[in-house]
Design a protein around this motif. Structure first.
Motif, PDB file in Angstrom:
ATOM      1  N   CYS B  90       0.845  -1.199   0.000  1.00 55.72           N
ATOM      2  CA  CYS B  90       0.000   0.000   0.000  1.00 55.72           C
ATOM      3  C   CYS B  90       0.878   1.246   0.000  1.00 55.72           C
ATOM      4  O   CYS B  90       1.913   1.276   0.668  1.00 55.72           O
ATOM      5  CB  CYS B  90      -0.891   0.044   1.242  1.00 55.72           C
ATOM      6  SG  CYS B  90      -2.092  -1.259   1.266  1.00 55.72           S
ATOM      7  N   VAL B  91       0.455   2.224  -0.755  1.00 55.86           N
ATOM      8  CA  VAL B  91       1.131   3.517  -0.758  1.00 55.86           C
ATOM      9  C   VAL B  91       0.081   4.576  -0.483  1.00 55.86           C
ATOM     10  O   VAL B  91      -0.988   4.563  -1.091  1.00 55.86           O
ATOM     11  CB  VAL B  91       1.804   3.783  -2.124  1.00 55.86           C
ATOM     12  CG1 VAL B  91       2.350   5.201  -2.167  1.00 55.86           C
ATOM     13  CG2 VAL B  91       2.917   2.801  -2.365  1.00 55.86           C
ATOM     14  N   GLU B  92       0.409   5.462   0.438  1.00 56.89           N
ATOM     15  CA  GLU B  92      -0.542   6.524   0.764  1.00 56.89           C
ATOM     16  C   GLU B  92       0.188   7.853   0.756  1.00 56.89           C
ATOM     17  O   GLU B  92       1.270   7.979   1.342  1.00 56.89           O
ATOM     18  CB  GLU B  92      -1.145   6.294   2.154  1.00 56.89           C
ATOM     19  CG  GLU B  92      -2.214   7.337   2.507  1.00 56.89           C
ATOM     20  CD  GLU B  92      -2.637   7.271   3.966  1.00 56.89           C
ATOM     21  OE1 GLU B  92      -2.027   6.494   4.717  1.00 56.89           O
ATOM     22  OE2 GLU B  92      -3.551   7.994   4.343  1.00 56.89           O
ATOM     23  N   ASN B  93      -0.389   8.809   0.070  1.00 59.62           N
ATOM     24  CA  ASN B  93       0.118  10.180   0.121  1.00 59.62           C
ATOM     25  C   ASN B  93      -0.479  10.814   1.363  1.00 59.62           C
ATOM     26  O   ASN B  93      -1.687  11.067   1.436  1.00 59.62           O
ATOM     27  CB  ASN B  93      -0.292  10.939  -1.139  1.00 59.62           C
ATOM     28  CG  ASN B  93       0.377  12.292  -1.221  1.00 59.62           C
ATOM     29  OD1 ASN B  93       0.795  12.858  -0.203  1.00 59.62           O
ATOM     30  ND2 ASN B  93       0.495  12.825  -2.403  1.00 59.62           N
ATOM     31  N   GLN B  98      -4.409  10.306  -0.790  1.00 59.79           N
ATOM     32  CA  GLN B  98      -4.606   9.400  -1.912  1.00 59.79           C
ATOM     33  C   GLN B  98      -3.940   8.081  -1.587  1.00 59.79           C
ATOM     34  O   GLN B  98      -2.854   8.059  -0.989  1.00 59.79           O
ATOM     35  CB  GLN B  98      -3.965   9.986  -3.172  1.00 59.79           C
ATOM     36  CG  GLN B  98      -4.847  10.944  -3.915  1.00 59.79           C
ATOM     37  CD  GLN B  98      -4.286  11.254  -5.293  1.00 59.79           C
ATOM     38  OE1 GLN B  98      -3.083  11.283  -5.505  1.00 59.79           O
ATOM     39  NE2 GLN B  98      -5.158  11.491  -6.241  1.00 59.79           N
ATOM     40  N   LYS B  99      -4.589   7.005  -1.995  1.00 60.20           N
ATOM     41  CA  LYS B  99      -4.032   5.683  -1.704  1.00 60.20           C
ATOM     42  C   LYS B  99      -3.947   4.864  -2.982  1.00 60.20           C
ATOM     43  O   LYS B  99      -4.777   5.013  -3.891  1.00 60.20           O
ATOM     44  CB  LYS B  99      -4.923   4.956  -0.700  1.00 60.20           C
ATOM     45  CG  LYS B  99      -4.811   5.448   0.705  1.00 60.20           C
ATOM     46  CD  LYS B  99      -5.633   4.592   1.650  1.00 60.20           C
ATOM     47  CE  LYS B  99      -5.599   5.213   3.028  1.00 60.20           C
ATOM     48  NZ  LYS B  99      -6.421   4.477   3.979  1.00 60.20           N
ATOM     49  N   SER B 100      -3.030   4.007  -2.989  1.00 61.94           N
ATOM     50  CA  SER B 100      -2.935   3.049  -4.085  1.00 61.94           C
ATOM     51  C   SER B 100      -2.377   1.774  -3.504  1.00 61.94           C
ATOM     52  O   SER B 100      -1.490   1.813  -2.635  1.00 61.94           O
ATOM     53  CB  SER B 100      -2.001   3.586  -5.178  1.00 61.94           C
ATOM     54  OG  SER B 100      -1.922   2.658  -6.230  1.00 61.94           O
ATOM     55  N   ASP B 101      -2.934   0.680  -3.918  1.00 61.68           N
ATOM     56  CA  ASP B 101      -2.356  -0.574  -3.453  1.00 61.68           C
ATOM     57  C   ASP B 101      -2.245  -1.559  -4.596  1.00 61.68           C
ATOM     58  O   ASP B 101      -2.855  -1.401  -5.652  1.00 61.68           O
ATOM     59  CB  ASP B 101      -3.160  -1.152  -2.281  1.00 61.68           C
ATOM     60  CG  ASP B 101      -4.627  -1.235  -2.599  1.00 61.68           C
ATOM     61  OD1 ASP B 101      -5.436  -0.731  -1.816  1.00 61.68           O
ATOM     62  OD2 ASP B 101      -4.968  -1.806  -3.655  1.00 61.68           O
ATOM     63  N   VAL B 120       6.988   3.526  -8.202  1.00 62.33           N
ATOM     64  CA  VAL B 120       6.079   4.317  -7.365  1.00 62.33           C
ATOM     65  C   VAL B 120       6.328   5.789  -7.648  1.00 62.33           C
ATOM     66  O   VAL B 120       7.447   6.197  -7.971  1.00 62.33           O
ATOM     67  CB  VAL B 120       6.310   3.995  -5.868  1.00 62.33           C
ATOM     68  CG1 VAL B 120       7.704   4.420  -5.419  1.00 62.33           C
ATOM     69  CG2 VAL B 120       5.252   4.635  -4.999  1.00 62.33           C
ATOM     70  N   GLY B 121       5.295   6.553  -7.554  1.00 63.53           N
ATOM     71  CA  GLY B 121       5.439   7.983  -7.769  1.00 63.53           C
ATOM     72  C   GLY B 121       4.111   8.681  -7.618  1.00 63.53           C
ATOM     73  O   GLY B 121       3.079   8.044  -7.376  1.00 63.53           O
ATOM     74  N   SER B 122       4.154   9.982  -7.752  1.00 61.46           N
ATOM     75  CA  SER B 122       2.919  10.745  -7.615  1.00 61.46           C
ATOM     76  C   SER B 122       3.021  12.003  -8.448  1.00 61.46           C
ATOM     77  O   SER B 122       4.115  12.562  -8.625  1.00 61.46           O
ATOM     78  CB  SER B 122       2.673  11.101  -6.156  1.00 61.46           C
ATOM     79  OG  SER B 122       1.509  11.910  -6.040  1.00 61.46           O
ATOM     80  N   ASP B 123       1.893  12.429  -8.967  1.00 69.94           N
ATOM     81  CA  ASP B 123       1.838  13.691  -9.698  1.00 69.94           C
ATOM     82  C   ASP B 123       1.649  14.860  -8.749  1.00 69.94           C
ATOM     83  O   ASP B 123       1.661  16.016  -9.196  1.00 69.94           O
ATOM     84  CB  ASP B 123       0.681  13.661 -10.700  1.00 69.94           C
ATOM     85  CG  ASP B 123       0.932  12.661 -11.813  1.00 69.94           C
ATOM     86  OD1 ASP B 123       0.063  11.808 -12.044  1.00 69.94           O
ATOM     87  OD2 ASP B 123       2.021  12.719 -12.419  1.00 69.94           O
ATOM     88  N   TYR B 124       1.470  14.568  -7.484  1.00 65.56           N
ATOM     89  CA  TYR B 124       1.271  15.617  -6.496  1.00 65.56           C
ATOM     90  C   TYR B 124       2.333  15.464  -5.424  1.00 65.56           C
ATOM     91  O   TYR B 124       2.803  14.368  -5.127  1.00 65.56           O
ATOM     92  CB  TYR B 124      -0.117  15.508  -5.851  1.00 65.56           C
ATOM     93  CG  TYR B 124      -1.240  15.546  -6.850  1.00 65.56           C
ATOM     94  CD1 TYR B 124      -2.003  14.425  -7.106  1.00 65.56           C
ATOM     95  CD2 TYR B 124      -1.520  16.723  -7.546  1.00 65.56           C
ATOM     96  CE1 TYR B 124      -3.024  14.451  -8.026  1.00 65.56           C
ATOM     97  CE2 TYR B 124      -2.541  16.755  -8.479  1.00 65.56           C
ATOM     98  CZ  TYR B 124      -3.283  15.625  -8.715  1.00 65.56           C
ATOM     99  OH  TYR B 124      -4.308  15.653  -9.643  1.00 65.56           O
ATOM    100  N   LEU B 128       4.976  10.085   0.914  1.00 62.96           N
ATOM    101  CA  LEU B 128       4.374   8.798   0.608  1.00 62.96           C
ATOM    102  C   LEU B 128       4.776   7.784   1.662  1.00 62.96           C
ATOM    103  O   LEU B 128       5.967   7.586   1.916  1.00 62.96           O
ATOM    104  CB  LEU B 128       4.813   8.298  -0.771  1.00 62.96           C
ATOM    105  CG  LEU B 128       4.547   9.217  -1.958  1.00 62.96           C
ATOM    106  CD1 LEU B 128       4.927   8.519  -3.249  1.00 62.96           C
ATOM    107  CD2 LEU B 128       3.104   9.665  -1.997  1.00 62.96           C
TER     108      LEU B 128
END
Lengths: 752, 378
Positions: B90-93, B98-101, B120-124, B128
């Motif tokens: 699981c990754v959570e900003n 925002q979460k992604s798993d 893994v990465g984020s546009d915002y 993380l």
């Protein structure tokens, strides 16, 4: 790396992490195995392997599977399916005539196989090409079918292996039920084995590594082989369980608790007193005595009467189906004969309350009607669970037998001529397949039969009447416990004396019961078995109604001991013994077959050779795969042990091990010190690999000496230095050695 | 996994069908084995799970829109191989929640280590939190799972893309501008206090000329004015009333950091703060140098917001009135009544993301905030 789709947080597998993609290997192997098993199994089941063979199919399909694997390695998998479909489309367009012919031939083969399993006929497609063009047609069909099937296998294996793992055996199960096969279908075990392998592969389709799938397969292969071999000893028990289940399903579907007829199985005769619980309610327009036949048996083995084998029906499909199309149905043969003389009809309505509903109970005088399923070559009229039905019979048929017989032989009407021609063909069939006697019975009763025949001059000189007399004489001597045994003995005796006969079970309506009028209630007291005799020109008649044999009381008794048929109990009677005209010895007329027999299109011996070669190839491939796996495991163990030694806590010992291993690498380069000192290698190494390398070798040799003989512990940096030297030596070894030797050093000698 | 389980069930039924309908002993053997293997694997799994360990590594920071490698290491301490291992990552900003798993499957040979690499990465921007929530061991058919009691957590920061902001401190009559503290490091604008005395160089303002000393030394001497150190800039980020629009949160975070950087570049000491919505308290940090700002950035990046509850302005006034000063910048998703109360304590420049509500508030939107906030006056 930047994204160009969507926005937000992402977490996904890394597309390219530098690892070598070996995942395509188990995928390709799985697709090839799935395809191979599917073709071999279904080819054997449908009969296509006999028609043309599976080599072209297999080669085409495996080529498609390999191409799919290559496209995966090259990263062009998305192009694979469109390219294959385009190629297949081109094949269809260019060879559509041959392809269609191949489909027709395949369909007809399918129909033949289905007939052989079920005794029912599938409409055949008319072939249009000449016989010499059929191999081409079948080859094109094989290429197209193999291509499409392999494409489907590849696509499913690469995305949904679990679906293929279920669909393949499921389709085989359905097909085997539909074709009426048993578990002796070849390659069935292999197909099931593979289905489990595919299930074990499921989930690894999109992974880049082959090891998890291969490891799972290794586990399943080892355990599965043990299971299959172990359960082979329980084949009999499994067959028994299956038989019991079949019986249970049959009972649930067709029978009630009051069903009393054993359906040919003399090991399960009804016990206990007969009851008055109704089995059938019979309404007749004109009440008359009747033998209502249900189950019929043609072959007797191990105390069980079985219907005629569907394989025999299939082999004579052309004859039997042709006769049906000409309105000659063996179930309604008497009515066809009687139509020459003209007859009145009698409508019979049956309500089945307690009898087995797998059969319809019909008399010998059944009129041919549209409700008799055309194309069902089986003897008994199938009921399939019907509990209420009605049909038309020839009214008072029992009284008209002689008249019909005389008329049908004397009439020159076109109808009679047509009937006689068809009857001759069917009679030959009957004489061929309704004369078998089990060897054990012949050994047991043959002596007695021969004694009786001796009174007439011996078996070889018996006439028809004498044969009947012998039968009557034998049966008069015997007193069986029940009608089932009596009917069995009667049938076998008739056959021995050259009279075709079969076993029949059903219910007997006596004259008394008919005379009472109204709805006739038939119960287990009226259940019986009897022998049916094939009377030339007439068809199958109950023995008690057969001219010349009606005087015997044996075989006509019901389960309760009451007699039915014959004069004693009011059955239709005849004036003395009827002199039958001399029955000509059955000759084989030139029977016109509706369609030509199709020659085999492939040499069976070549086919067997190819199949054998294929098997050998598969076994070899399996052996090679096992060998590769074992070598890989061995190399892995060697590598692990080497690493352990190199990284040991005692650095001096580790350095010594590393140096010893480096010397082995130098041996691979051709620099072998033998039993001498390492100093002998300095100059050759410098000459061959460069002065820098030579200097380093000298340094490392000194380091090794210190490791072995000095009391001071070496430093970690020195170990690293020697490891670096080893790596450099290995690099030089790989660069300076041919691939064959590299393979040998890597996999056999496990040098690195 | 559901497809595999359903496939197993259907295949088991088919094998039993072959056995019961056709009397195939081989099918019976395989059907039994298909049940026995998962059961035996369950027993082995219970033994193996004690020796399974997991660890996570990730880069310390990433740029927005760029990915990094998240590596998951699994160790199998037992000699028994595990044919299927399923990990739930699981990754959570922590900034915008925002979460992604993802569930990944691998296998573990005996006494071996395996690595799973993920992108893994984020546009915002944000912090993380990457964690391995669950590790389950399965048999070769993926039927029966044995859960391992192991997990791992790591963090990485997705740095905001700062932009140039021209921040001008405007003196107001009613603001407390006077200060007794002057910078010892650089001159400023305050002529009332001398930072240093030096010789005249061309370009110096005539106002700086120290006439008395110039007459004494017969050469032009100038004095540099001092830089008054005023503690009256507070940058406060309101985290209550936050919607679920990650663009807006991202824009606000970048505004805060950019503003802080601009103030730092102008050597204006300031205090940055926000309300911690989990603990309902104000977090305030005085920033003196760039190291301080760099140190506080990760904390800013995990300041998650919430839609309802006590506002930061309210908490600030109630719990930390000492932090209120002459110049305040209030960055918020929307204006609230409590924010208006801040005006009693000093100048408040409102930077509102999305909706307006006040004439002197600067409203910016996530698409054009860089242009809209290029120059602000405090």
């Amino acid at each position: 790396m930047t994204r160009d789709e969507g926005k937000g947080l992402w977490l996904r597998p890394k597309v390219d992490d530098g690892k070598k993609d070996t995942g395509w290997i188990p995928g390709t192997v799985a697709a090839m195995l799935a395809f191979g098993c599917m073709i071999l199994g279904f080819g054997d089941l449908t009969g296509f392997s006999e028609l043309y063979g599976c080599v072209v199919l297999l080669v085409t399909g495996w080529a498609v599977c390999v191409a799919h694997g290559i496209s995966t390695v090259l990263g062009k998998r998305s192009w694979f399916a469109p390219v294959v479909l385009v190629l297949l489309l081109a094949l269809v367009l260019l060879g559509r005539q041959y392809l269609l012919e191949g489909i027709r031939l395949f369909w007809n083969q399918l129909g033949d196989t289905w007939t052989a399993g079920t005794g029912r006929v599938l409409p055949a497609l008319q072939t249009q090409l000449e016989a010499q063009e059929r191999p081409t047609a079948l080859m094109l069909f094989s290429v197209a079918a193999g291509g499409i099937s392999a494409l489907v296998c590849c696509l499913l294996v690469s995305s949904r292996a679990a679906v293929l793992a279920v669909v393949l055996p499921g389709a085989m199960l359905w097909a085997m039920v539909w074709f009426g096969e048993d578990s002796s279908v070849r390659y069935l075990t292999l197909l099931l084995f593979l289905a489990v392998m595919l299930l074990a592969y499921s989930g690894w389709e999109k992974k880049k590594t082959a090891w998890p799938a291969l490891a799972s397969w290794a586990v399943w292969a080892a355990l599965g082989a043990v299971a299959v071999l172990g359960t082979s000893v329980a084949a009999e028990w499994a067959a028994e369980v299956s038989g019991q289940l079949h019986d249970a399903v049959h009972t649930y579907r067709y029978e009630t608790g009051d069903t009393t007829l054993p359906e040919g199985d003399l090991r399960r005769l009804p016990v206990g007193a007969a009851t008055e619980k109704p089995a059938l309610l019979v309404d007749m327009e004109t009440p008359e005595a009747m033998y209502l036949r249900g189950y019929t048996g043609a072959g007797f083995d191990d105390d069980v009467w079985s219907p005629l084998d569907t394989q025999i029906l299939a082999e004579n499909e052309d004859l039997l189906y042709g006769l049906e199309l000409e309105a000659f149905d063996p179930s309604a043969q008497f009515s066809a004969a009687a139509s020459v003389a003209g007859y009145q009809t009698n409508v019979v309505t049956i309500q089945d309350l307690g009898a087995c509903s797998a059969y319809l109970y019909v008399p010998f005088s059944l009129e041919n009607g549209s409700w008799i399923p055309v194309g069902d070559l089986n003897e008994a009229v199938a009921g399939d669970g019907q509990r209420a039905y009605s049909y038309t019979t020839v009214s008072a048929g029992a009284q008209q037998i002689q008249k019909v017989q005389a008329l049908i032989q004397a009439s020159e009407e076109p109808e009679a001529l047509g009937y006689r021609k068809a009857e001759t063909a069917y009679r030959n069939f009957v004489y061929e397949h309704y004369m078998q006697i089990p060897e054990a019975v012949e050994q047991s009763l043959g002596k007695e039969w021969d004694e009786i025949a001796a009174g007439y001059g011996g078996m070889e000189v018996l006439s028809g009447e004498q044969a009947q007399a012998c039968v009557l004489a034998f049966l008069d001597r015997r007193a069986e416990d029940n009608s089932y045994q009596a009917a069995t003995i009667a049938v076998l005796t008739l056959r021995y004396f050259g009279i075709p006969a079969r076993y029949a079970e059903g219910y007997v309506i006596t004259s008394e019961m008919a005379a009472a009028g109204g709805t006739i209630q038939v119960d287990s007291r009226h259940a019986a078995a009897w022998a049916e005799v094939y009377v030339d020109g007439i068809g199958w008649l109950p023995m008690a109604l057969t001219p010349g044999l009606e005087q015997t009381a044996g075989g006509q008794e019901g389960s309760s001991g009451g007699a039915a048929g014959g004069q004693e109990n009011g059955a239709p009677s005849f004036n003395g013994t009827i002199q039958l005209p001399e029955q000509p010895q059955p000759e084989l007329p030139e029977t016109e077959l509706p369609k030509e027999a199709e020659p085999a299109v492939n040499d069976s011996s070549m086919l067997e050779l190819l199949e054998t070669l294929l098997w050998i190839g598969l076994v070899l491939a399996a052996f090679l795969l096992l060998l590769v796996v074992l070598l890989a495991i061995r190399r892995m163990l060697f590598t692990k042990r080497r690493e352990r030694k190199f990284q040991g806590e005692d650095r001096s010992e580790a350095v010594a091990w590393i140096f010893a291993d480096t010397v082995l690498l130098l041996n691979g380069l051709g620099l072998d010190r033998g039993n001498g000192s390492m100093t002998a290698l300095f100059e050759p190494a410098a000459r061959r690999l460069g002065p820098a390398y030579g200097d380093r070798l000298r340094e490392m040799t000194d380091l090794n000496a210190r490791a072995m003989f000095s009391s001071h512990q070496l430093e970690e940096v020195q170990r690293e230095e020697l490891l670096g030297f080893r790596q450099e030596t290995l690099r030089l070894l790989k660069a300076g050695t041919k691939w064959k030797k590299r393979l040998w050093m890597k996999w056999i000698q496990c040098l690195y | 996994m559901i497809a595999m389980k359903l496939g197993w069930l259907l295949l088991e039924l088919i094998l039993w069908g072959f056995f019961l309908y056709f009397g195939s002993a081989a099918a019976f053997g395989m059907a039994v084995l298909l049940v026995a293997i998962p059961l035996c694997s369950l027993l082995i799994g219970l033994r193996v799970r004690k020796g399974v360990r997991v660890a996570l590594t990730a880069p310390a920071s990433l740029r927005k829109g760029s990915g990094g490698t998240l590596s998951i290491f699994l160790w199998n301490g037992s000699v028994f191989p595990v044919f299927r291992v399923r990990c739930r990552i699981c990754v959570e900003n922590q900034l915008d929640r925002q979460k992604s798993d993802l569930e990944e499957m691998t296998w573990l040979p005996g006494k071996k280590k395996k690595m799973i690499s993920l992108d893994v990465g984020s546009d915002y921007c944000g912090r993380l939190r990457c964690s391995v929530e669950r590790v389950v061991l399965y048999d070769i058919f993926g039927l029966i799972g044995v859960r391992c009691k192991c997990d791992a957590v790591t963090h990485l920061a997705v740095q905001p893309d700062t932009f140039g902001m021209d921040v001008a401190l405007v003196c107001h009559a009613y603001s407390a501008e006077d200060s007794d503290v002057y910078s010892q490091e650089r001159p400023g604008p305050d002529l009332t206090q001398t930072y240093q005395i030096r010789e005249y160089v061309p370009g110096d303002s005539p106002r700086q000329v120290h006439w008395k000393l110039s007459g004494k030394f017969d050469k032009l001497i100038v004095r540099d004015p001092s830089l008054p150190i005023t503690h009256d800039v507070l940058v406060f980020w309101e985290r209550t009333g936050e919607g679920e629009d990650p663009d807006g949160i991202d824009a606000q975070a970048e505004t805060v950091v950019s503003l802080c950087r601009s103030l730092m570049e102008q050597s204006i000491p300031f205090t940055v703060g926000w309300n911690d919505t989990d603990r309902d308290l104000c977090v305030l940090h005085e920033i003196r140098d760039m190291d301080g700002l760099v140190g506080i950035a990760p904390r800013i990046l995990r300041a998650a917001g919430k839609s309802m509850g006590d506002t930061g302005a309210e908490l600030l006034i109630q719990t930390r009135p000492d932090a209120l000063c002459g110049h305040m910048v209030y960055i918020a998703p929307r204006i609230g009544e409590e924010a208006m109360d801040l005006r009693q304590f000093g100048n408040v420049r409102m930077l509102l993301c999305g909706e307006g509500g006040m004439d002197d508030a600067i409203v910016f939107d996530p698409e054009h905030y860089r242009e809209q906030l290029a120059r602000i006056e405090i």
